[in-house]
Write a protein that holds these residues in place. Structure first.
Motif, PDB file in Angstrom:
ATOM      1  N   ARG A 143      -2.358   5.733 -16.225  1.00  0.00           N
ATOM      2  CA  ARG A 143      -1.554   5.151 -15.135  1.00  0.00           C
ATOM      3  C   ARG A 143      -2.035   5.674 -13.783  1.00  0.00           C
ATOM      4  NH1 ARG A 143       3.821   5.783 -12.692  1.00  0.00           N
ATOM      5  NH2 ARG A 143       4.408   3.708 -11.991  1.00  0.00           N
ATOM      6  N   LYS A 144      -2.405   6.949 -13.737  1.00  0.00           N
ATOM      7  CA  LYS A 144      -2.907   7.532 -12.493  1.00  0.00           C
ATOM      8  C   LYS A 144      -4.192   6.831 -12.065  1.00  0.00           C
ATOM      9  CE  LYS A 144      -5.061  11.574 -12.193  1.00  0.00           C
ATOM     10  NZ  LYS A 144      -5.366  13.001 -12.140  1.00  0.00           N
ATOM     11  N   SER A 145      -5.082   6.573 -13.008  1.00  0.00           N
ATOM     12  CA  SER A 145      -6.335   5.878 -12.694  1.00  0.00           C
ATOM     13  C   SER A 145      -6.073   4.463 -12.183  1.00  0.00           C
ATOM     14  CB  SER A 145      -7.235   5.821 -13.922  1.00  0.00           C
ATOM     15  OG  SER A 145      -7.625   7.105 -14.302  1.00  0.00           O
ATOM     16  N   ALA A 146      -5.144   3.772 -12.826  1.00  0.00           N
ATOM     17  CA  ALA A 146      -4.812   2.403 -12.398  1.00  0.00           C
ATOM     18  C   ALA A 146      -4.216   2.402 -10.995  1.00  0.00           C
ATOM     19  CB  ALA A 146      -3.847   1.760 -13.388  1.00  0.00           C
ATOM     20  N   LEU A 147      -3.326   3.346 -10.729  1.00  0.00           N
ATOM     21  CA  LEU A 147      -2.724   3.420  -9.396  1.00  0.00           C
ATOM     22  C   LEU A 147      -3.750   3.822  -8.334  1.00  0.00           C
ATOM     23  CD1 LEU A 147       0.749   5.033 -10.143  1.00  0.00           C
ATOM     24  CD2 LEU A 147       0.329   2.770  -9.172  1.00  0.00           C
ATOM     25  N   ALA A 148      -4.662   4.720  -8.694  1.00  0.00           N
ATOM     26  CA  ALA A 148      -5.707   5.119  -7.737  1.00  0.00           C
ATOM     27  C   ALA A 148      -6.601   3.926  -7.403  1.00  0.00           C
ATOM     28  CB  ALA A 148      -6.525   6.269  -8.305  1.00  0.00           C
ATOM     29  N   ALA A 149      -6.934   3.140  -8.408  1.00  0.00           N
ATOM     30  CA  ALA A 149      -7.754   1.946  -8.172  1.00  0.00           C
ATOM     31  C   ALA A 149      -6.998   0.940  -7.307  1.00  0.00           C
ATOM     32  CB  ALA A 149      -8.157   1.317  -9.496  1.00  0.00           C
ATOM     33  N   ALA A 150      -5.716   0.760  -7.587  1.00  0.00           N
ATOM     34  CA  ALA A 150      -4.905  -0.164  -6.791  1.00  0.00           C
ATOM     35  C   ALA A 150      -4.777   0.329  -5.349  1.00  0.00           C
ATOM     36  CB  ALA A 150      -3.522  -0.316  -7.419  1.00  0.00           C
ATOM     37  N   TYR A 151      -4.638   1.633  -5.192  1.00  0.00           N
ATOM     38  CA  TYR A 151      -4.528   2.204  -3.846  1.00  0.00           C
ATOM     39  C   TYR A 151      -5.825   1.996  -3.063  1.00  0.00           C
ATOM     40  CZ  TYR A 151      -3.848   5.605  -0.130  1.00  0.00           C
ATOM     41  OH  TYR A 151      -3.733   6.211   1.093  1.00  0.00           O
ATOM     42  N   MET A 152      -6.962   2.236  -3.710  1.00  0.00           N
ATOM     43  CA  MET A 152      -8.242   2.034  -3.032  1.00  0.00           C
ATOM     44  C   MET A 152      -8.443   0.565  -2.667  1.00  0.00           C
ATOM     45  SD  MET A 152      -9.385   4.986  -2.604  1.00  0.00           S
ATOM     46  CE  MET A 152     -10.944   4.526  -1.898  1.00  0.00           C
ATOM     47  N   VAL A 174       0.841  -1.202   0.000  1.00  0.00           N
ATOM     48  CA  VAL A 174       0.000   0.000   0.000  1.00  0.00           C
ATOM     49  C   VAL A 174       0.877   1.253   0.000  1.00  0.00           C
ATOM     50  CG1 VAL A 174      -1.710   1.309   1.328  1.00  0.00           C
ATOM     51  CG2 VAL A 174      -1.956  -1.158   1.090  1.00  0.00           C
ATOM     52  N   MET A 175       1.957   1.239   0.747  1.00  0.00           N
ATOM     53  CA  MET A 175       2.870   2.384   0.793  1.00  0.00           C
ATOM     54  C   MET A 175       3.507   2.623  -0.583  1.00  0.00           C
ATOM     55  SD  MET A 175       3.040   3.818   3.850  1.00  0.00           S
ATOM     56  CE  MET A 175       4.649   4.541   3.989  1.00  0.00           C
ATOM     57  N   ALA A 176       3.907   1.558  -1.258  1.00  0.00           N
ATOM     58  CA  ALA A 176       4.536   1.697  -2.577  1.00  0.00           C
ATOM     59  C   ALA A 176       3.542   2.262  -3.596  1.00  0.00           C
ATOM     60  CB  ALA A 176       5.071   0.349  -3.049  1.00  0.00           C
ATOM     61  N   THR A 177       2.310   1.779  -3.549  1.00  0.00           N
ATOM     62  CA  THR A 177       1.286   2.283  -4.461  1.00  0.00           C
ATOM     63  C   THR A 177       1.005   3.758  -4.177  1.00  0.00           C
ATOM     64  OG1 THR A 177       0.287   0.087  -4.551  1.00  0.00           O
ATOM     65  CG2 THR A 177      -1.053   1.915  -5.319  1.00  0.00           C
TER      66      THR A 177
END
Length: 160
Positions: A57-66, A25-28
């Motif tokens: 990429r921002k959308s993918a990372l935001a989804a991964a973070y959530m 989670v920290m890395a994401t």
């Protein structure tokens, strides 16, 4: 990044799993913060195209973070038991990250407001230039559309 092929929820059962989840989670969060900072820098400098280039990429990372946050919430008891220090680190990092997100949102809102103002000013100027004048006063011809007879659409070129 979380594994998108895994359908069943992640369950933490030991210290290594708890630390791995916190690290993931920290890395994401860090990767997303870097993209937001880069986007804000480009938009502040007026380079909108470069600023919005990594939106996928921002959308993918935001989804991964959530997804990571949801996993952490689902395993809150195990995380508190196996990695209490990691939970505190994650909470502090999340607070800093929320401040960065707020800054990014303010930059984007400012850019949107400026853009809307420019377009409105341009449309008003074009409308004023096309309004005929009679004896020095602006005159509007009757029109079934409620505007001057010579008014036309505002054309915007996205290639500039």
């Amino acid at each position: 990044m979380p594994r998108e092929t895994d359908a069943k929820p992640v369950r933490i059962g030991d210290r290594a799993g708890a630390e791995a989840l916190v690290a993931e989670v920290m890395a994401t969060m860090q990767a997303l913060a870097e993209i937001l900072a880069e986007e804000s820098g480009h938009v502040r400098a007026g380079r909108l195209r470069e600023g919005l280039a990594q939106s996928g990429r921002k959308s993918a990372l935001a989804a991964a973070y959530m997804l990571g946050l949801e996993t952490a919430k689902a395993n809150a008891i195990a995380l508190a038991r196996f990695a209490p220090q990691g939970v505190e680190t994650l909470k502090a990092a999340h607070r800093r990250f929320m401040a960065e997100v707020e800054t990014n949102q303010m930059v984007l809102a400012t850019a949107r407001t400026v853009s809307e103002g420019l377009i409105k000013s341009l449309a008003d100027e074009i409308g004023r230039a096309r309004t005929p004048t009679i004896y020095g006063a602006p005159s509007v011809s009757p029109s079934p559309y409620g505007r001057g007879a010579r008014s036309g659409p505002l054309v915007l070129s996205r290639s500039l």
